[in-house]
Design an enzyme around this catalytic site. Sequence first.
Site, PDB file in Angstrom:
ATOM      1  N   TYR A   1      40.465  35.071  49.962  1.00  0.00           N
ATOM      2  CA  TYR A   1      40.080  36.474  49.963  1.00  0.00           C
ATOM      3  C   TYR A   1      39.006  36.734  48.908  1.00  0.00           C
ATOM      4  O   TYR A   1      37.996  37.403  49.176  1.00  0.00           O
ATOM      5  CB  TYR A   1      41.308  37.341  49.693  1.00  0.00           C
ATOM      6  CG  TYR A   1      41.016  38.801  49.459  1.00  0.00           C
ATOM      7  CD1 TYR A   1      40.764  39.657  50.522  1.00  0.00           C
ATOM      8  CD2 TYR A   1      41.021  39.329  48.159  1.00  0.00           C
ATOM      9  CE1 TYR A   1      40.509  41.004  50.304  1.00  0.00           C
ATOM     10  CE2 TYR A   1      40.763  40.669  47.934  1.00  0.00           C
ATOM     11  CZ  TYR A   1      40.504  41.507  49.009  1.00  0.00           C
ATOM     12  OH  TYR A   1      40.245  42.841  48.779  1.00  0.00           O
TER      13      TYR A   1
ATOM     14  N   SER B   1      35.682  44.211  45.578  1.00  0.00           N
ATOM     15  CA  SER B   1      36.950  44.019  44.871  1.00  0.00           C
ATOM     16  C   SER B   1      36.704  43.214  43.599  1.00  0.00           C
ATOM     17  O   SER B   1      35.794  42.368  43.559  1.00  0.00           O
ATOM     18  CB  SER B   1      37.943  43.256  45.761  1.00  0.00           C
ATOM     19  OG  SER B   1      39.089  42.865  45.023  1.00  0.00           O
TER      20      SER B   1
END
Length: 251
Positions: free
Chosen positions: A157, A144
Amino acid sequence: MKDAFGLPQSLLVLGGTSEIALATARRLIARRTRVVWLAGRPSPALETAAAELRALGTEVHTVAFDALDPGAHEEVLGKVFAEGDVDMVLLAFGVLGDQAGDEREPAAAVRVVQTNYTGAVSAGLVAARALQAQGHGSLVVLSSVAGERARRSNFIYGSSKAGLDAFAQGLGDALHGTGVHVMVVRPGFVRSKMTEGLPETPLATTPESVATAVELGLRRRSETVWVPGALRVVMSALRHVPRGLFRRLAL
């Protein structure tokens, strides 16, 4: 075996209910893939995903797999590879977590990290060893852009994805020349059930767009894929923004 364009006949998905993974599977099935293994926690969602892929005319198997049970990864994945060569492993599991809640409950934060990083390291190493033993194959890792630089809004995250990204890059270097291809995919904000209700960011994308990028990356034997491609330039700039200014940016 893969075709001349690097597309797989057989696919193992780790995270069998992932919307990105299923979009990728559908796209590859439309090209060449004939056998798919969906690995995930047993659930109606996993069985529904398998049924939908079978309806496309491919052979689909489900296998019980838990990212948080690394002690079982070697046995579970070993059984899949024992059935025959696997041309591509798509490491697609992960959780977003709840930043505010996870800051208050460290155990919840640890669960995010154990899923996104520790579980991925375990499964990635087991899959890589199996691919190397058969002498060919691709390991595609869904990372990501959140891992490129920690943001206040999702640094738990983001830190887990930063670890995953670095691991996958290093693994790709370690496997260079062995016949195993490692490709890191870095999507931006993806419109999916996982991000439903969250404020959308610029350059948002879809599972189908990520799937298209994965196919192109396989054909090109890319090592890193950004989705959309413009994020490569954006993140290159953001990495060099002074920290004091970065804190004030609305990211």
